[in-house]
Design an enzyme around this catalytic site. Structure first.
Site, PDB file in Angstrom:
ATOM      1  N   ARG A  25       0.830  -1.211   0.000  1.00 31.88           N
ATOM      2  CA  ARG A  25       0.000   0.000   0.000  1.00 31.88           C
ATOM      3  C   ARG A  25       0.864   1.261   0.000  1.00 31.88           C
ATOM      4  O   ARG A  25       0.998   1.939  -1.005  1.00 31.88           O
ATOM      5  CB  ARG A  25      -0.946  -0.019   1.216  1.00 31.88           C
ATOM      6  N   ASP A  26       1.503   1.551   1.105  1.00 32.67           N
ATOM      7  CA  ASP A  26       2.305   2.774   1.211  1.00 32.67           C
ATOM      8  C   ASP A  26       3.536   2.712   0.317  1.00 32.67           C
ATOM      9  O   ASP A  26       3.994   3.732  -0.180  1.00 32.67           O
ATOM     10  CB  ASP A  26       2.722   2.961   2.676  1.00 32.67           C
ATOM     11  N   CYS A 254       5.214   9.587  -0.051  1.00 33.97           N
ATOM     12  CA  CYS A 254       3.865  10.103   0.176  1.00 33.97           C
ATOM     13  C   CYS A 254       3.495  10.975  -1.007  1.00 33.97           C
ATOM     14  O   CYS A 254       4.209  11.933  -1.306  1.00 33.97           O
ATOM     15  CB  CYS A 254       3.799  10.909   1.474  1.00 33.97           C
ATOM     16  N   ASN A 263      10.098   4.535   2.963  1.00 37.53           N
ATOM     17  CA  ASN A 263       9.878   4.043   4.308  1.00 37.53           C
ATOM     18  C   ASN A 263      11.110   3.307   4.815  1.00 37.53           C
ATOM     19  O   ASN A 263      11.983   2.896   4.041  1.00 37.53           O
ATOM     20  CB  ASN A 263       8.711   3.057   4.312  1.00 37.53           C
TER      21      ASN A 263
END
Length: 313
Positions: A25-26, A254, A263
């Site tokens: 997802r991220d 992001c 991340n």
């Protein structure tokens, strides 16, 4: 494949931690090139097979805002068909009630909301003011809990904001407390642009504890923009945190904060934890292979230092 030499550091560190894998997802949401749905599904399956206990699969956000995740329903349908009930336990992000409706239609059981600790990011990411976001999230959380779902709440910009600069600790605690009190079971504190330092991490975690929200309800989500993610993770360990968000291969950023880079890489975190003698249940070799596989699909090497070392990249 090499494993770290185990040298336990301190008796007061947790014996075991939970890694909340956010790569599908991220990690993938900011990719410019479209990743095929079947590749996303294969990535999730590989991560689960590597022993990751929680894999956040996708987000039911409007395709206009995050085109990469436009196939969320198709992906989850595929995973349910392949993995059965286990796929319904995979967390998904839901930005509002419309996103929740889509998750409910598929019989999913774990959702997450994504709030902001700052006014500017709330406006840019949610099209709401800092205060208005709670009114938007309240019915989503309430309905999810009424349906028997577990709800996680993310708080972004906890350590710094690209428009507002430093974010006061007390402001983060107030926002986080309000999101948690809507009915979340866990609060994930995000260093969205990767500016946090170890002392800042300790200060924020202790402030939450003082405000009545203990570390058993908190997770941390670090970005490595300034190379501080592992140091920050260790500081959180020292404070008793046992849930760490990380992204396989260090994927991610992001889409609403251009200064946010990848991340904390799951492999780098696992290497540190295993070296400390802290259990994760993760097979590092299988995890590395999954990241190398996805890097091949993306057409570039993984930024994870462990993946690079293990794969000879």
């Amino acid at each position: 494949m090499r494993e770290p030499h185990v040298v336990p550091d301190r008796a007061d560190l947790p014996e075991r931690v939970t890694i909340w894998e956010v790569g599908p997802r991220d990690g993938l949401q900011n990719e410019q090139g479209t990743v095929a749905t079947e590749d996303k599904a294969a990535f999730v399956r590989r991560l689960l097979a590597a022993g990751l206990p929680i894999v956040e699969a996708t987000s039911f956000v409007h395709p206009r805002w995050v085109p990469q995740l436009a196939d969320a329903a198709e992906l989850m349908t595929s995973l349910v068909a392949d993995l059965g009930d286990a796929a319904r336990e995979l967390p998904v992000l839901v930005p509002n009630e419309r996103g929740l409706d889509r998750a409910l239609e598929l019989g999913l059981r774990h959702v997450a909301i994504f709030g902001s600790a700052t006014e500017t990011f709330a406006q840019r990411n949610l099209n709401r003011s800092l205060d208005e976001q709670f009114a938007m999230f309240e019915p989503t959380v309430r309905r999810a809990r009424e349906a028997g779902m577990d709800v996680r709440a993310y708080v972004s910009m906890c350590f710094g904001d690209p428009w507002e600069g430093a974010v006061p600790v007390e402001q983060v605690v107030e926002v986080g407390r309000r999101l948690f009190d809507l009915g979340a079971s866990q609060l994930s504190l995000g260093d969205t642009i990767g500016v946090g330092t170890a002392g800042h991490v300790r200060s924020l975690l202790r402030a939450f504890t003082t405000a009545g929200l203990g570390v058993e309800h908190l997770a941390v989500h670090f970005h490595d923009t300034y190379g501080q993610a592992l140091a920050n993770a260790y500081a959180a360990l020292e404070e008793g945190v046992t849930t760490f968000d990380a992204s396989a291969g260090g994927l991610g950023g992001c889409p609403y904060a251009e200064s946010a880079t990848g991340n904390l890489a799951t492999e780098d975190l696992v290497w540190m934890l295993h070296g400390l003698g802290i259990g994760t249940g993760v097979d590092l070799a299988a995890l590395t292979e999954a990241s190398v596989w996805m890097a091949g699909r993306l057409g570039r090497p993984s930024p994870s230092r462990v993946v690079q070392a293990q794969s000879g990249a």
